[in-house]
Design an enzyme around this catalytic site. Structure first.
Site, PDB file in Angstrom:
ATOM      1  N   THR A 113      57.770  14.281   1.139  1.00 48.68           N
ATOM      2  CA  THR A 113      57.797  15.456   0.293  1.00 48.68           C
ATOM      3  C   THR A 113      57.854  16.909   0.958  1.00 48.68           C
ATOM      4  OG1 THR A 113      56.180  14.375  -1.302  1.00 48.68           O
ATOM      5  CG2 THR A 113      56.371  16.713  -1.430  1.00 48.68           C
ATOM      6  N   THR A 137      51.423  16.425   1.225  1.00 52.90           N
ATOM      7  CA  THR A 137      52.550  15.412   1.751  1.00 52.90           C
ATOM      8  C   THR A 137      52.085  14.201   2.057  1.00 52.90           C
ATOM      9  OG1 THR A 137      54.598  15.227   2.805  1.00 52.90           O
ATOM     10  CG2 THR A 137      52.811  17.072   3.451  1.00 52.90           C
ATOM     11  N   GLY A 138      52.604  13.200   1.928  1.00 51.29           N
ATOM     12  CA  GLY A 138      52.173  11.683   2.448  1.00 51.29           C
ATOM     13  C   GLY A 138      52.235  10.543   1.290  1.00 51.29           C
ATOM     14  N   GLY A 184      51.579   9.024  -1.649  1.00 48.07           N
ATOM     15  CA  GLY A 184      51.528   9.503  -2.953  1.00 48.07           C
ATOM     16  C   GLY A 184      50.248   8.482  -3.585  1.00 48.07           C
ATOM     17  N   ARG A 224      58.851   4.480 -10.127  1.00 46.63           N
ATOM     18  CA  ARG A 224      57.654   4.897  -9.781  1.00 46.63           C
ATOM     19  C   ARG A 224      57.122   6.535  -9.624  1.00 46.63           C
ATOM     20  NH1 ARG A 224      56.201   7.897  -4.950  1.00 46.63           N
ATOM     21  NH2 ARG A 224      54.208   7.370  -3.929  1.00 46.63           N
ATOM     22  N   VAL A 225      56.407   6.781  -9.991  1.00 46.35           N
ATOM     23  CA  VAL A 225      55.882   8.200  -9.725  1.00 46.35           C
ATOM     24  C   VAL A 225      54.734   8.632  -8.786  1.00 46.35           C
ATOM     25  CG1 VAL A 225      55.015  10.382 -11.218  1.00 46.35           C
ATOM     26  CG2 VAL A 225      56.730   8.693 -12.147  1.00 46.35           C
ATOM     27  N   GLY A 226      54.907   9.478  -7.658  1.00 47.20           N
ATOM     28  CA  GLY A 226      53.843   9.772  -7.071  1.00 47.20           C
ATOM     29  C   GLY A 226      52.947  10.935  -7.161  1.00 47.20           C
ATOM     30  N   ASP A 227      52.406  11.290  -6.204  1.00 43.04           N
ATOM     31  CA  ASP A 227      51.297  12.445  -6.559  1.00 43.04           C
ATOM     32  C   ASP A 227      52.094  13.869  -6.777  1.00 43.04           C
ATOM     33  OD1 ASP A 227      52.344  12.324  -3.645  1.00 43.04           O
ATOM     34  OD2 ASP A 227      51.357  14.119  -3.443  1.00 43.04           O
TER      35      ASP A 227
HETATM   36  N1  GLY Z   1      53.991  12.077  -1.562  1.00 46.99           N
HETATM   37  C1  GLY Z   1      55.175  12.008  -2.299  1.00 46.99           C
HETATM   38  C2  GLY Z   1      55.351  10.636  -3.001  1.00 46.99           C
HETATM   39  O1  GLY Z   1      54.267   9.613  -2.437  1.00 46.99           O
HETATM   40  O2  GLY Z   1      55.887  10.256  -3.933  1.00 46.99           O
END
Ligand code: GLY
Length: 266
Positions: free
Chosen positions: A149, A198-199, A201, A176-179
């Site tokens: 990100t 960032t990282g 998620g 898939r949805v991250g943070d």
């Molecule tokens: N930090 C972004 C993700 O894991 O999607």
């Protein structure tokens, strides 16, 4: 006319090469230029993220990783200290997902996902794009698979804004949805500061990371002390990076390489 002050910081994602900080520098310059044109800070920070999405070396916009089915889905979010929050999740087909997130922040909704988000972005006349991908998560761009990100946080003396955009984890399940679009996970903004992380998620959201970092701002800790503490919440196996701006200044860092730039414009 007197220049308006701005504190701004931007990153190219945990795992991005330090050598790519020319791109994050260009992003903060774009944010500053927009802010001097009375664009409003929400728009100015979104402009910084547009630069990062268009760069192609970061995992966002043009440089986004592909999912296991070879397609590219984007998550993006933006939040300000006046109570605005907008996000898109698992959205396909648009060049600048941050502009869709910003447009969502101007509606009665907080998050739009999937086909509904894409329909909304089309209705806003946002620019479509078709990224060339191949099944298995590979694609024709040069983004490192370990890059995450992009983000930007700014403060103009009155308002804080934070924004994020990502193609998510390389080879992840589609949908898939991250943070990033989860308030308090990837980003959080209040009257005393803004945080963008960032990282990995999944690890970030399970720690409600951005909101807990903001609690440290509320407590009065210094920006660098907060960055150092929050990085320590993550084992080295979990990619992690953070940028933040408070009334005391800004700081950023990561547990691996990360392109980032900051500037105080007085
Ligand atoms: N930090 C972004 C993700 O894991 O999607």
């Amino acid at each position: 006319m007197k220049a308006k002050k701005l504190s701004v910081i931007a990153h190219g994602g945990a795992g991005s090469s330090n050598e790519h900080s020319d791109g994050t520098k260009k992003a903060i310059q774009a944010c500053y230029a927009a802010s001097q044109n009375n664009a409003g800070l929400l728009h100015s920070v979104a402009q910084a993220v547009v630069i990062l999405e268009d760069d192609g070396r970061y995992n966002a916009g043009k440089g986004s990783h592909a999912r296991e089915n070879g397609k590219v889905e984007h998550d993006a979010a933006i939040m300000d200290s006046d109570g605005r929050f907008g996000a898109v999740a698992a959205m396909e087909g648009f060049k600048n997902p941050i502009q869709a997130a910003k447009a969502v922040s101007e509606t009665k909704y907080q998050i739009l996902a999937g086909e509904g988000a894409a329909k909304f972005a089309g209705d806003q006349d946002l620019e479509p794009t078709q990224l060339q991908t191949v099944p298995g998560g590979g694609k024709d761009f040069s983004t490192s698979p370990s890059t995450d990100t992009v983000g930007c946080v700014a403060f103009d003396g009155t308002t804080f804004v934070a924004a994020l955009s990502t193609g998510g984890m390389v080879g992840a399940h589609y949908g898939r949805v991250g943070d990033v679009p989860i308030i308090g996970s990837g980003l959080y903004v209040g009257s005393n500061g803004g945080v963008a992380v960032t990282g990995d998620g999944e690890a970030i959201m399970m720690k409600i990371t951005a909101y807990r970092a903001y609690e440290l701002i509320q407590k009065g800790d210094s920006p660098q002390a907060i960055v150092d503490e929050v990085i320590n919440w993550f084992p080295l196996t979990d990619a992690f990076g953070i940028i933040l701006v408070t009334r005391k200044g800004s700081a950023g860092g990561s547990n691996r390489s990360m392109a980032w730039s900051s500037q105080e414009y007085d």
